[in-house]
Enzyme design. Structure first.
Site, PDB file in Angstrom:
ATOM      1  N   CYS A  55       0.869  -1.177   0.000  1.00 22.90           N
ATOM      2  CA  CYS A  55       0.000   0.000   0.000  1.00 22.90           C
ATOM      3  C   CYS A  55       0.907   1.229   0.000  1.00 22.90           C
ATOM      4  CB  CYS A  55      -1.010  -0.032   1.145  1.00 22.90           C
ATOM      5  SG  CYS A  55      -0.327   0.109   2.810  1.00 22.90           S
ATOM      6  N   ARG A  88      -3.453  -0.787   5.309  1.00 24.76           N
ATOM      7  CA  ARG A  88      -3.996  -1.896   4.522  1.00 24.76           C
ATOM      8  C   ARG A  88      -3.032  -3.063   4.363  1.00 24.76           C
ATOM      9  NH1 ARG A  88      -5.676   1.936  -0.356  1.00 24.76           N
ATOM     10  NH2 ARG A  88      -3.791   2.923   0.439  1.00 24.76           N
ATOM     11  N   ASP A 118      -8.806   3.308   1.380  1.00 15.38           N
ATOM     12  CA  ASP A 118      -7.830   3.713   2.386  1.00 15.38           C
ATOM     13  C   ASP A 118      -8.590   4.145   3.633  1.00 15.38           C
ATOM     14  OD1 ASP A 118      -5.787   4.731   3.926  1.00 15.38           O
ATOM     15  OD2 ASP A 118      -4.900   5.915   2.313  1.00 15.38           O
TER      16      ASP A 118
END
Length: 154
Positions: free
Chosen positions: A7, A13, A123
Site C-alpha cells: 500500500c 492496509r 484507504d
C-alpha cells in the site's frame, strides 16, 4: 509461494493483508512467505496503525510485531506475486519495473476477488474504525481468493 502486499505507507492496509494471509496460511498448513511494504517511506520502522492492529486483534490476529518498510527493487526478485492494494499503488509499482517479468508479478489485489477489474481497497486512514472493519473483511475475502487460486503452488 512468496507474496508481498503493498500500500502507500505500510501501516494500514498492507499490514492487515500480511497478517490475514499469514494466519490463513498457518491454518491451512501452507508454507508461504508473506510480507508487506509501502511505496513511500512515510512510516518506515513504525508499527501498524492502532486501528489496523485493533481490527486484526478482534479477529484473532496480532500484527503488533510488524514494522513498516519501503518497497525495494530487490522485492521483484524475492516475491512471486506482488499485490497492490490500490490503483495508485499499482501504478507506482509499475513505474518501478525494469522488465515485463517484473510487471507480470504485480496484481491489483481486488482483481482476484471481483470480475470488475481496477478496484482499490479503500484507504481507511481518514475515516473511523468502521472503515477498518470494511477493509479487513474485503482483504480477508481477497486472501481467500488468492489461496484458492494458488494453493497447489509451492
Amino acid at each position: 509461494m512468496k507474496i508481498l502486499f503493498v500500500c502507500i505507507g505500510n501501516i494500514c492496509r498492507s499490514p492487515i493483508a500480511e497478517g490475514v494471509m499469514k494466519t490463513k496460511c498457518e491454518q491451512l498448513n501452507l508454507a508461504w512467505d508473506i510480507d508487506s511494504a509501502g511505496t513511500h517511506s512515510y512510516h518506515v520502522g513504525s508499527v501498524p496503525h492502532e486501528s489496523s492492529q485493533l481490527i486484526c486483534l478482534q479477529n484473532g490476529i496480532n500484527i503488533s510485531n510488524q514494522r513498516a518498510r519501503k518497497f525495494a527493487a530487490d522485492d521483484f526478485k524475492k516475491f512471486d506475486k506482488i499485490y497492490a492494494l490500490a490503483t495508485d499503488v499499482y501504478q507506482s509499482l509499475i513505474s518501478f519495473c525494469k522488465t515485463k517479468e517484473e510487471q507480470n508479478k504485480i496484481i491489483l489485489l481486488l482483481d482476484e476477488l471481483y470480475e470488475q477489474k481496477g478496484k482499490s481497497v479503500k484507504d481507511p486512514w481518514y475515516g473511523g474504525f468502521d472503515g477498518y472493519e470494511e477493509v479487513f473483511d474485503e482483504i480477508s475475502f481477497a486472501c481467500d481468493a488468492v489461496i484458492e487460486k494458488y494453493k497447489t503452488a509451492k
